[in-house]
Structures are given as C-alpha cells and as structure tokens.
Design a protein around this motif. Sequence first.
Motif, mmCIF file in Angstrom:
data_model
loop_
_atom_site.group_PDB
_atom_site.id
_atom_site.type_symbol
_atom_site.label_atom_id
_atom_site.label_comp_id
_atom_site.label_asym_id
_atom_site.label_seq_id
_atom_site.Cartn_x
_atom_site.Cartn_y
_atom_site.Cartn_z
ATOM 1 N N MET A 1 -8.248 12.202 -10.195
ATOM 2 C CA MET A 1 -7.561 10.970 -10.607
ATOM 3 C C MET A 1 -6.321 10.762 -9.744
ATOM 4 O O MET A 1 -5.626 11.697 -9.371
ATOM 5 N N HIS A 2 -6.059 9.499 -9.442
ATOM 6 C CA HIS A 2 -4.841 9.174 -8.699
ATOM 7 C C HIS A 2 -3.628 9.346 -9.592
ATOM 8 O O HIS A 2 -3.692 9.133 -10.794
ATOM 9 N N VAL A 3 -2.542 9.705 -8.962
ATOM 10 C CA VAL A 3 -1.284 9.653 -9.694
ATOM 11 C C VAL A 3 -0.975 8.199 -9.980
ATOM 12 O O VAL A 3 -1.356 7.300 -9.235
ATOM 13 N N GLY A 4 -0.282 7.957 -11.090
ATOM 14 C CA GLY A 4 0.133 6.594 -11.357
ATOM 15 C C GLY A 4 1.140 6.140 -10.324
ATOM 16 O O GLY A 4 2.009 6.912 -9.912
ATOM 17 N N ILE A 5 1.059 4.895 -9.900
ATOM 18 C CA ILE A 5 1.936 4.458 -8.827
ATOM 19 C C ILE A 5 3.369 4.262 -9.301
ATOM 20 O O ILE A 5 4.260 4.055 -8.496
ATOM 21 N N ASN B 1 -3.872 18.087 5.524
ATOM 22 C CA ASN B 1 -2.692 18.875 5.174
ATOM 23 C C ASN B 1 -1.807 18.189 4.140
ATOM 24 O O ASN B 1 -1.307 18.817 3.205
ATOM 25 N N PHE B 2 -1.588 16.895 4.316
ATOM 26 C CA PHE B 2 -0.656 16.150 3.460
ATOM 27 C C PHE B 2 -1.313 15.678 2.167
ATOM 28 O O PHE B 2 -0.666 15.565 1.130
ATOM 29 N N GLN B 3 -2.608 15.361 2.225
ATOM 30 C CA GLN B 3 -3.384 14.871 1.083
ATOM 31 C C GLN B 3 -2.719 13.672 0.413
ATOM 32 O O GLN B 3 -2.301 13.724 -0.752
ATOM 33 N N PRO B 4 -2.632 12.549 1.145
ATOM 34 C CA PRO B 4 -1.962 11.366 0.596
ATOM 35 C C PRO B 4 -2.786 10.692 -0.494
ATOM 36 O O PRO B 4 -4.013 10.804 -0.546
ATOM 37 N N ASP B 5 -2.083 9.991 -1.368
ATOM 38 C CA ASP B 5 -2.734 9.099 -2.336
ATOM 39 C C ASP B 5 -3.005 7.738 -1.710
ATOM 40 O O ASP B 5 -3.995 7.080 -2.039
ATOM 41 N N LEU B 6 -2.105 7.322 -0.818
ATOM 42 C CA LEU B 6 -2.203 6.021 -0.158
ATOM 43 C C LEU B 6 -1.989 6.200 1.340
ATOM 44 O O LEU B 6 -1.026 6.858 1.757
ATOM 45 N N VAL C 1 -8.571 8.807 -2.143
ATOM 46 C CA VAL C 1 -7.523 8.145 -1.362
ATOM 47 C C VAL C 1 -7.764 6.648 -1.311
ATOM 48 O O VAL C 1 -8.912 6.173 -1.331
ATOM 49 N N ARG C 2 -6.696 5.887 -1.280
ATOM 50 C CA ARG C 2 -6.771 4.439 -1.074
ATOM 51 C C ARG C 2 -6.143 4.130 0.286
ATOM 52 O O ARG C 2 -5.120 4.718 0.664
ATOM 53 N N ILE C 3 -6.756 3.174 1.005
ATOM 54 C CA ILE C 3 -6.315 2.828 2.352
ATOM 55 C C ILE C 3 -6.024 1.337 2.418
ATOM 56 O O ILE C 3 -6.877 0.515 2.033
ATOM 57 N N ALA C 4 -4.837 0.987 2.888
ATOM 58 C CA ALA C 4 -4.431 -0.413 3.052
ATOM 59 C C ALA C 4 -4.066 -0.669 4.510
ATOM 60 O O ALA C 4 -3.571 0.226 5.198
ATOM 61 N N TYR C 5 -4.310 -1.881 4.958
ATOM 62 C CA TYR C 5 -4.014 -2.285 6.340
ATOM 63 C C TYR C 5 -3.087 -3.489 6.304
ATOM 64 O O TYR C 5 -3.367 -4.480 5.622
ATOM 65 N N ASN C 6 -1.985 -3.403 7.022
ATOM 66 C CA ASN C 6 -0.984 -4.466 7.058
ATOM 67 C C ASN C 6 -0.982 -5.117 8.438
ATOM 68 O O ASN C 6 -0.735 -4.450 9.440
ATOM 69 N N ASN C 7 -1.255 -6.428 8.495
ATOM 70 C CA ASN C 7 -1.293 -7.164 9.754
ATOM 71 C C ASN C 7 -0.194 -8.220 9.737
ATOM 72 O O ASN C 7 -0.155 -9.072 8.843
ATOM 73 N N VAL C 8 0.704 -8.173 10.736
ATOM 74 C CA VAL C 8 1.878 -9.047 10.727
ATOM 75 C C VAL C 8 1.798 -10.175 11.749
ATOM 76 O O VAL C 8 2.720 -10.984 11.838
ATOM 77 N N ASP C 9 0.711 -10.245 12.509
ATOM 78 C CA ASP C 9 0.606 -11.272 13.542
ATOM 79 C C ASP C 9 -0.067 -12.528 12.993
ATOM 80 O O ASP C 9 -0.797 -12.464 12.001
#
Length: 362
Positions: free
Chosen positions: A1-5, A79-84, A108-116
């Motif tokens: 389970m993910h940690v609560g954000i 190594n880091f085991q990110p949630d996001l 894991v959840r993956i988000a992509y941020n595009n600023v152009d």
Amino acid sequence: MHVGITASMKVLLVGDVFGADRGDHFFMTKQKFLAGFVRNGHAVHVFNDRQEARYATIMHSRKFGRKPANQALVETARNFQPDLIFLGHCEIIGNDTLDEIRRLLPDVRIAYNNVDPIHDFKHDNHTRIMNRTNSVDAIFSTTAGEKLRKFAGGRAAVHHVPNPVDPSVEVLRQDEQPVDALPVDVFFAFMGRQSVRDPETGEDIRVAVATRLKERLLDVRFEVRGLDYPPVRGQRYMDAIARSRMGLNLSRISHHYLYSSDRMAHYAGCGLLTFVNRATSFGELFGEDELAFYDDEDELAQRIQWFCENDDARRRVAAAGRQRIHQLFNVSRLARYVSEATFGMPYTEDYEWPTEPAKPLT
C-alpha cells in the motif's frame, strides 16, 4: 500500500536539476517543485539524467551515455524505493526503464511534467508528451483545455498545472519601489532559444513586438534582454528584474488556454506590473486590478504609456497581482495538487484552475 500523501512520501525527481548550469537555473520549475515537495514533508532525491549520461562515458557524451544513465535510474529507484517519480523533460530516460522500475516497485506512481507550449502535431513537444501517455500515470502540462484532449485515452490522466511561484525565489517586491528607484520601465527577457519566427520577416515574433513597442514609445525605458542587451541567467536575471517596474509576458504561444511561459511567475511574483494577453484567458483567475491585460498591440502600447505616467496605479495593480499569484500558484500548493491528482485522491481544497483530467477526442 502507498503511504498517504498527507504523510511523508519518498519522491524521486528526474530531470535537469543541479547539473551543468551551475546555479544559472535556480528559478526554474523543477527546482521549485523540489522545494515544494520538501516543504510538504516529503523526502526528495534528485536524479539528473543529463549529467548521468554525460559522465557515464570517457568522452562525456550524452548520446553514448544514454544506456548507463537508464541503468543508473533503475538502480537509484531500487535503492531509494520512491512512492512517486516526478519526471521533467528527461528524454534520455526510456519508457522501458519506467517499465522496469514498475516491475521492481509495483506500487510506484509516475508523473510527467511538461512546461513547453503545445504547438501542433509537427512540433517536437507534441511528440515528447505523446511518448509518455502509455507509460506514466499522470501528465501535467502548463497548457489547459482542449489542447490536452489529443493526449488523453492512454494510461496517463492528463492534467493542467500552472507555473509555480516559490516564496524563496520570487522574493522581490517591485510594487513597493518608487519610480525614481527603478531605471527600467519595461523589462523583457528573450533567451534566444526556441524561437518562433515570423514567416515574412524571419524575426522572432516576441522580439518583433518588443522592437515595435520601443520604436513607438520613445520616452519609455525598455530593457529587452536578447535584443539590445545580452541574455542573462541566474542571479543576473533576478538583478535585471530588480531594476524594473513592469514586465512583458510574451510567450511563444499567446492564445492557448491558460498557457504562459514561466516569465509570468517570475515577473508578477516579484511585483512587476505584468502585461498579459487576454487571449490566454488568465482573466478567469486574475482580475483587471491584478494584471495588465491587453487585446492587441495597440492596447498594449497604450497601457504601457498610461502606467508609465500613473505610477501609483502601477504599484497598486502590481501589488495585488503579486499577492494573488503567490496565493494561487505557490509551489507547495501545486506539489500537493500534483500528488493528489497522480494518486487519484480527493483534492484537499478547491483549486481554481481546471483540475479534471482531459477527456479523449471522439
């Protein structure tokens, strides 16, 4: 389970942060999101894909360092085991690498941020976004509205996110400065990259507008970086803003819904009276008493002249705009919104910009 954000998460930020720029980009979007996630109580680790690729080979070649950079990201995630995982414009990282990370870390959840800006199908940025639609969980674009629908329908929920303001970066209060303390009336920074050319003259359309304004308003003190003055980065850029009382928010695209370059965050966030084209629809989020809106070049010239001659009004509108943009687009607030949207959780507050994911074209 993910940690609560709302609790502490691990966030792996992937992009060109703390790299070869040597501090020149401290005011850019990814650095701000790093601060926002940390202020929200999350542990953040940075992976600079460009630097990893560059120093993976003896020749310091990004091209030949691509494979080891991808391998290094997988190792970092293990190594880091990110949630996001929050991706920037990290084209070096392949989607197969993201798949491998998911195999190792199924939650894991993956988000992509595009600023152009999103131009159309023939421009590279369209391809960059489309490339991630079936590999990430959420895409966040600084454009809003109908333009996002072309990317919907895949794995990723496609959202709008504004350009962030960071209270530790946009620290100036130019609205509090009297006119005799500021040697520049109107500031515009053109960095000379990613030009949008006028098909008739071949000149960048933003430089062309600034040039015509200068020729028309001879008593107005302009500083156009990239035209009469060399481009500036780092603290020199902020120093140039600190000499100015008004800013031209000229983007490569001026008519896409809620799109702006991050100049708007820099200028308005530092208390410059900021001129914004009404075609952007930022009038839905800001009042006429907070930004200097205009419809066309004639009105822009008229408003510049009027505010030059009415400095009390300039300071009043700029102060209201600074306060509003810091409240709306504070990077901690945007980092929380990104987390909530990526995890599909109920929003903890009523965000003012469009928050629903784009619907696919039918």
